[in-house]
Design a protein around this motif. Structure first.
Motif, PDB file in Angstrom:
ATOM      1  N   TYR A   4      -1.791   3.903  13.979  1.00 43.95           N
ATOM      2  CA  TYR A   4      -2.178   5.112  13.251  1.00 43.95           C
ATOM      3  C   TYR A   4      -1.307   5.280  12.018  1.00 43.95           C
ATOM      4  O   TYR A   4      -0.178   4.780  11.946  1.00 43.95           O
ATOM      5  CB  TYR A   4      -2.093   6.363  14.145  1.00 43.95           C
ATOM      6  N   ALA A   5      -1.855   5.963  11.031  1.00 43.63           N
ATOM      7  CA  ALA A   5      -1.146   6.247   9.786  1.00 43.63           C
ATOM      8  C   ALA A   5      -1.145   7.749   9.552  1.00 43.63           C
ATOM      9  O   ALA A   5      -2.140   8.428   9.817  1.00 43.63           O
ATOM     10  CB  ALA A   5      -1.804   5.530   8.617  1.00 43.63           C
ATOM     11  N   VAL A   6      -0.021   8.259   9.068  1.00 44.88           N
ATOM     12  CA  VAL A   6       0.130   9.682   8.780  1.00 44.88           C
ATOM     13  C   VAL A   6       0.550   9.837   7.327  1.00 44.88           C
ATOM     14  O   VAL A   6       1.543   9.227   6.896  1.00 44.88           O
ATOM     15  CB  VAL A   6       1.183  10.338   9.688  1.00 44.88           C
ATOM     16  N   MET A   9       0.828  -1.204   0.000  1.00 46.69           N
ATOM     17  CA  MET A   9       0.000   0.000   0.000  1.00 46.69           C
ATOM     18  C   MET A   9       0.867   1.260   0.000  1.00 46.69           C
ATOM     19  O   MET A   9       0.575   2.229  -0.710  1.00 46.69           O
ATOM     20  CB  MET A   9      -0.908   0.007   1.231  1.00 46.69           C
ATOM     21  N   LEU A  10       1.944   1.250   0.781  1.00 47.04           N
ATOM     22  CA  LEU A  10       2.839   2.401   0.819  1.00 47.04           C
ATOM     23  C   LEU A  10       3.488   2.630  -0.543  1.00 47.04           C
ATOM     24  O   LEU A  10       3.604   3.768  -1.013  1.00 47.04           O
ATOM     25  CB  LEU A  10       3.919   2.190   1.878  1.00 47.04           C
ATOM     26  N   GLN A  40      -2.575  14.350   6.813  1.00 48.48           N
ATOM     27  CA  GLN A  40      -3.761  13.645   7.277  1.00 48.48           C
ATOM     28  C   GLN A  40      -3.324  12.456   8.121  1.00 48.48           C
ATOM     29  O   GLN A  40      -2.287  11.851   7.855  1.00 48.48           O
ATOM     30  CB  GLN A  40      -4.608  13.150   6.100  1.00 48.48           C
ATOM     31  N   PHE A  41      -4.118  12.146   9.154  1.00 56.08           N
ATOM     32  CA  PHE A  41      -3.805  10.950   9.932  1.00 56.08           C
ATOM     33  C   PHE A  41      -5.079  10.221  10.301  1.00 56.08           C
ATOM     34  O   PHE A  41      -6.173  10.797  10.311  1.00 56.08           O
ATOM     35  CB  PHE A  41      -2.970  11.287  11.177  1.00 56.08           C
ATOM     36  N   GLU A  42      -4.932   8.954  10.591  1.00 58.68           N
ATOM     37  CA  GLU A  42      -6.044   8.090  10.979  1.00 58.68           C
ATOM     38  C   GLU A  42      -5.587   7.218  12.137  1.00 58.68           C
ATOM     39  O   GLU A  42      -4.517   6.609  12.079  1.00 58.68           O
ATOM     40  CB  GLU A  42      -6.481   7.212   9.810  1.00 58.68           C
ATOM     41  N   SER A  97      -3.694   2.505   7.130  1.00 61.20           N
ATOM     42  CA  SER A  97      -3.300   3.167   5.872  1.00 61.20           C
ATOM     43  C   SER A  97      -4.436   3.138   4.870  1.00 61.20           C
ATOM     44  O   SER A  97      -4.599   4.073   4.077  1.00 61.20           O
ATOM     45  CB  SER A  97      -2.067   2.470   5.279  1.00 61.20           C
ATOM     46  N   ASP A  98      -5.236   2.061   4.863  1.00 61.29           N
ATOM     47  CA  ASP A  98      -6.366   1.952   3.937  1.00 61.29           C
ATOM     48  C   ASP A  98      -7.393   3.047   4.149  1.00 61.29           C
ATOM     49  O   ASP A  98      -8.095   3.449   3.232  1.00 61.29           O
ATOM     50  CB  ASP A  98      -7.069   0.598   4.105  1.00 61.29           C
ATOM     51  N   ARG A  99      -7.500   3.522   5.378  1.00 61.11           N
ATOM     52  CA  ARG A  99      -8.506   4.538   5.685  1.00 61.11           C
ATOM     53  C   ARG A  99      -8.104   5.901   5.153  1.00 61.11           C
ATOM     54  O   ARG A  99      -8.884   6.791   5.073  1.00 61.11           O
ATOM     55  CB  ARG A  99      -8.717   4.606   7.194  1.00 61.11           C
TER      56      ARG A  99
END
Length: 205
Positions: free
Chosen positions: A147-149, A96-97, A158-160, A203-205
């Motif tokens: 969490y993903a940034v 994904m990255l 953006q982060f989730e 990361s998918d979000r």
């Protein structure tokens, strides 16, 4: 099925889709290795098996467990037209990255696991922010958040954030994980690399 994968005609199909950084021969070797690790792949519906390999070629991702780019997984019972399992391509966190960076719209994406001993706070609203200080590296405790940034091309951030309960809910709905839990397949990335799959979920979000 491996004879077809090794054939010149199938190599030609892969070569049309593959990026310059990968060859049909390399992808074939990786697929053969994965089939030895997960022999149920050779019992899958042929169309789904070859389709998943061509998807790997189109995406330029290597279906190897050690790399975590993507995975070839058998799932379902009698879902194929011939009454066999289907082969499904699952994109991993590192894949994904890679795809996100190649899109050109995202400069970087990083995902992190938060453990019970870490110092972690975050806030949303008008001024969203995250503070994460890993502590007690010898024993960080259980995973509690991930969490993903993402740093966007236009300069935005953006982060989730996801809780472990949210992550486990996604895992429990995974067809591949259900097949693993029921003993129908012997391996699954949720079982072998939970942290990486948790990062992928964020990361998918």
């Amino acid at each position: 099925m491996l004879d077809i994968v090794r054939s010149k005609s199938f190599h030609a199909q892969m070569a049309l889709a593959l990026p310059k950084t990968m060859t049909a021969e390399r992808l074939t070797r990786i697929v053969m290795t994965e089939c030895r690790k997960v022999p149920q792949l050779l019992e899958c519906n042929q169309e789904s098996f070859f389709g998943a390999i061509l998807q790997c070629a189109q995406l330029g991702l290597e279906p190897e467990y050690a790399l975590g780019h993507c995975y070839l997984l058998p799932f379902g019972e009698g879902k194929g037209q011939d009454g066999k399992r289907n082969c499904q391509l699952i994109i991993g966190y590192r894949g994904m990255l890679d795809l996100a960076r190649r899109s050109g719209q995202i400069l970087s994406v990083n995902a992190y696991c938060v453990y019970a001993e870490d110092d972690f706070t975050y806030e949303l609203g008008l001024h969203p922010d995250i503070k994460h200080i890993p502590s007690n590296l010898a024993n960080r405790g259980a995973l509690i958040y991930v969490y993903a940034v993402a740093q966007l091309k236009d300069g935005g951030i953006q982060f989730e954030v996801m809780s472990r309960a949210e992550i486990e809910a996604i895992r429990n709905e995974s067809q591949g994980y259900k097949a693993y839990k029921n003993g129908r397949i012997k391996t699954n990335p949720w079982a072998s690399d939970f942290d990486a799959m948790a990062k992928k979920s964020a990361s998918d979000r």
